[in-house]
Write a protein that holds these residues in place. Structure first.
Motif, PDB file in Angstrom:
ATOM      1  N   GLY A   1      33.260 147.039   2.049  1.00 51.31           N
ATOM      2  CA  GLY A   1      33.047 148.447   1.752  1.00 51.31           C
ATOM      3  C   GLY A   1      31.576 148.738   1.553  1.00 51.31           C
ATOM      4  N   LEU A   2      31.137 149.888   2.039  1.00 51.83           N
ATOM      5  CA  LEU A   2      29.748 150.324   1.897  1.00 51.83           C
ATOM      6  C   LEU A   2      29.682 151.400   0.838  1.00 51.83           C
ATOM      7  CD1 LEU A   2      26.767 150.470   2.839  1.00 51.83           C
ATOM      8  CD2 LEU A   2      27.530 152.168   4.534  1.00 51.83           C
ATOM      9  N   TYR A   3      28.911 151.150  -0.205  1.00 51.30           N
ATOM     10  CA  TYR A   3      28.715 152.134  -1.273  1.00 51.30           C
ATOM     11  C   TYR A   3      27.636 153.119  -0.845  1.00 51.30           C
ATOM     12  CZ  TYR A   3      27.221 154.190  -5.665  1.00 51.30           C
ATOM     13  OH  TYR A   3      26.871 155.086  -6.651  1.00 51.30           O
ATOM     14  N   ILE A   4      27.925 154.413  -1.000  1.00 52.59           N
ATOM     15  CA  ILE A   4      26.938 155.452  -0.720  1.00 52.59           C
ATOM     16  C   ILE A   4      26.798 156.317  -1.969  1.00 52.59           C
ATOM     17  CG2 ILE A   4      26.255 157.376   0.744  1.00 52.59           C
ATOM     18  CD1 ILE A   4      27.913 156.213   2.969  1.00 52.59           C
ATOM     19  N   ALA A   5      25.618 156.286  -2.554  1.00 53.66           N
ATOM     20  CA  ALA A   5      25.334 157.074  -3.757  1.00 53.66           C
ATOM     21  C   ALA A   5      25.133 158.539  -3.390  1.00 53.66           C
ATOM     22  CB  ALA A   5      24.073 156.527  -4.435  1.00 53.66           C
TER      23      ALA A   5
END
Length: 134
Positions: free
Chosen positions: A86-90
């Motif tokens: 999973g890619l975290y995007i703030a």
């Protein structure tokens, strides 16, 4: 720019694989919305926005795609091709998703309910919000 990619715990045996995700344990926020995109046509780009407060985790649960992340001063391209990553995007991060494989299913876990006023859809407005003059 720091890119945060999660490798989620996989559980499997001769029957197949399973990934379970729990908020505040595997996901760093309360999950208030889940959506996914599929059947994205060749050469289509999606996204083209940032969020004022929303956080997201993107998981390409089938197939692959690329994500362009842009914080206003630096850009990075991240490939998503494993169903357990999973890619975290703030918040305050411009994103564009593209190069979807024909079989791609991109699932998004969001920290907030849908609110149009949280979206920044104009790139120049985004640059002003993050303090970058264009």
């Amino acid at each position: 720019m720091q890119v945060i990619k999660y490798a989620f715990q996989q559980h499997g045996d001769d029957r197949g694989m399973l990934v379970a995700l729990e908020e505040y344990k595997d996901i760093p926020f309360e999950i208030k919305r889940v959506y996914y995109m599929y059947d994205t046509k060749k050469n289509v780009h999606r996204g083209f926005h940032a969020h004022k407060s929303l956080e997201q985790i993107l998981i390409c649960i089938h197939g692959s795609c690329k994500v362009l992340l842009d914080n206003g001063t630096e850009k990075k391209i991240v490939s998503l091709e494993k169903p357990y990553e999973g890619l975290y995007i703030a918040n305050n991060m411009w994103r564009e998703m593209y190069d979807f494989s024909e079989d791609a299913v991109l699932m998004v876990l969001a920290s907030e309910y849908y609110k149009e006023e949280d979206y920044i859809r104009d790139y120049n407005e985004f640059l002003r919000m993050v303090g970058v003059e264009k």
